[in-house]
Design a protein around this motif. Structure first.
Motif, mmCIF file in Angstrom:
data_model
loop_
_atom_site.group_PDB
_atom_site.id
_atom_site.type_symbol
_atom_site.label_atom_id
_atom_site.label_comp_id
_atom_site.label_asym_id
_atom_site.label_seq_id
_atom_site.Cartn_x
_atom_site.Cartn_y
_atom_site.Cartn_z
ATOM 1 N N GLU A 196 0.872 4.818 5.048
ATOM 2 C CA GLU A 196 -0.397 5.468 5.386
ATOM 3 C C GLU A 196 -1.589 4.535 5.216
ATOM 4 O OE1 GLU A 196 2.233 9.063 4.286
ATOM 5 O OE2 GLU A 196 2.079 6.943 3.720
ATOM 6 N N GLY A 197 -1.529 3.657 4.231
ATOM 7 C CA GLY A 197 -2.631 2.720 3.999
ATOM 8 C C GLY A 197 -2.503 1.435 4.787
ATOM 9 N N ASP A 198 -1.566 1.372 5.712
ATOM 10 C CA ASP A 198 -1.314 0.222 6.572
ATOM 11 C C ASP A 198 -0.716 -0.945 5.770
ATOM 12 O OD1 ASP A 198 -1.138 -1.119 8.962
ATOM 13 O OD2 ASP A 198 -3.244 -1.688 9.056
ATOM 14 N N PHE A 199 -0.253 -1.938 6.487
ATOM 15 C CA PHE A 199 0.180 -3.174 5.851
ATOM 16 C C PHE A 199 -1.031 -3.880 5.246
ATOM 17 C CE2 PHE A 199 3.422 -2.707 9.271
ATOM 18 C CZ PHE A 199 4.557 -2.704 8.476
ATOM 19 N N SER A 200 -0.806 -4.664 4.217
ATOM 20 C CA SER A 200 -1.887 -5.490 3.677
ATOM 21 C C SER A 200 -2.093 -6.679 4.618
ATOM 22 C CB SER A 200 -1.522 -6.005 2.285
ATOM 23 O OG SER A 200 -0.445 -6.930 2.351
ATOM 24 N N SER A 201 -3.244 -7.318 4.499
ATOM 25 C CA SER A 201 -3.527 -8.488 5.336
ATOM 26 C C SER A 201 -2.492 -9.577 5.104
ATOM 27 C CB SER A 201 -4.938 -9.016 5.038
ATOM 28 O OG SER A 201 -5.917 -8.075 5.420
ATOM 29 N N GLU A 202 -2.051 -9.713 3.857
ATOM 30 C CA GLU A 202 -1.041 -10.730 3.543
ATOM 31 C C GLU A 202 0.284 -10.409 4.234
ATOM 32 O OE1 GLU A 202 1.228 -12.738 -0.326
ATOM 33 O OE2 GLU A 202 -0.450 -11.357 -0.620
ATOM 34 N N GLU A 203 0.673 -9.123 4.226
ATOM 35 C CA GLU A 203 1.917 -8.734 4.891
ATOM 36 C C GLU A 203 1.831 -8.979 6.395
ATOM 37 O OE1 GLU A 203 3.511 -5.161 1.939
ATOM 38 O OE2 GLU A 203 1.946 -4.739 3.421
ATOM 39 N N HIS A 221 0.806 -1.224 0.000
ATOM 40 C CA HIS A 221 0.000 0.000 0.000
ATOM 41 C C HIS A 221 0.837 1.271 0.000
ATOM 42 C CE1 HIS A 221 -3.405 -2.523 2.071
ATOM 43 N NE2 HIS A 221 -3.300 -2.762 0.777
ATOM 44 N N SER A 222 2.132 1.161 -0.204
ATOM 45 C CA SER A 222 2.993 2.344 -0.189
ATOM 46 C C SER A 222 2.697 3.249 -1.383
ATOM 47 C CB SER A 222 4.475 1.929 -0.232
ATOM 48 O OG SER A 222 4.865 1.321 0.971
ATOM 49 N N GLU A 223 2.537 4.541 -1.105
ATOM 50 C CA GLU A 223 2.344 5.523 -2.180
ATOM 51 C C GLU A 223 3.677 6.068 -2.670
ATOM 52 O OE1 GLU A 223 -1.037 8.263 -1.959
ATOM 53 O OE2 GLU A 223 -1.394 7.494 0.060
#
Length: 237
Positions: free
Chosen positions: A192-199, A112-114
């Motif tokens: 900012e969008g947090d880690f993904s569930s997989e991460e 989710h990194s911008e």
């Protein structure tokens, strides 16, 4: 006291010469003259007391008078923090974490990194400046950015590992996990969008402990500073 940096000075050094940039700062900005005392570190824990033997903007020289080894932090803190969308926010984090006490920083590029690119050389200068300003003798390690996939693939060290994420799952306050204080600590802070569930699931499968940094949702750089400060305070208790 003002602290200067020279990466090549060691206990065997008798005299050293500064590069042009540092020499201009010493001779033109600070107006130091021959005979003035300067304190220098090599970023490896040593503090050198020196006397200015040549004050020139083209190249200042000093004679080494004394050296001492300063004690390191009572912990080794590795902060693995995703780059922020606004670059200056990450620079602020690097500056303040260095002042508070951090041993190593790794920018991690997440799903989710911008922001996926950083200016490593500028980050290094900010860390160096913060080390000198806060009169510390250990220069934190700044690693090149790494993707979350590659980070989790790499062999992990023997540190106690934590992950701060925003999913509504069971967590404990970081401060509760720091008694007794671990010798080596790794803390993951997402974008900012947090880690993904997989991460998050990958981290948990590698024995990262989910932690909370408080009841409020924090920006990436704020979370990193809170984590850094919490470890530092725990070391003083």
């Amino acid at each position: 006291m003002q602290l200067f940096y020279h990466p090549e000075v060691d206990q065997q050094s008798k005299n050293i010469r500064f590069n042009k940039d540092e020499s201009q700062h010493i001779a033109k900005v600070l107006r130091k003259i021959e005979g003035d005392m300067l304190h220098i570190t090599n970023g490896k824990g040593f503090l050198f007391t020196t006397q200015l033997s040549l004050a020139s903007p083209k190249g200042c020289e000093v004679a080494i008078l004394n050296s001492e080894k300063r004690p390191p932090l009572p912990y080794y803190l590795h902060l693995v923090v995703a780059p922020t969308k606004m670059n200056e926010r990450y620079e602020w984090f690097l500056e303040k974490a260095t002042e508070i006490g951090v041993s190593e920083v790794t920018p991690i590029i997440c799903e989710h990194s911008e922001r996926t690119t950083i200016k490593l050389e500028r980050f290094e200068k900010i860390i160096l400046s913060a080390m000198k300003q806060s009169l510390q003798c250990y220069l934190p390690v700044l690693n090149p950015p790494i993707s979350s996939t590659d980070f989790f693939k790499n062999k992990q060290d023997d540190s106690i590992k934590f992950i701060a994420h925003c999913e509504d799952t069971a967590k404990q306050l970081l401060i509760q996990q720091l008694s007794p204080l671990p010798t080596r600590i790794t803390i993951l802070i997402g974008p900012e969008g947090d880690f993904s569930s997989e991460e998050i699931n990958t981290a948990l499968s590698q024995h990262f402990i989910p932690i909370s940094l408080g009841e409020h949702r924090l920006r990436t750089e704020t979370a990193a500073i809170v984590a850094c400060h919490t470890v530092n305070i725990a070391s003083l208790l």
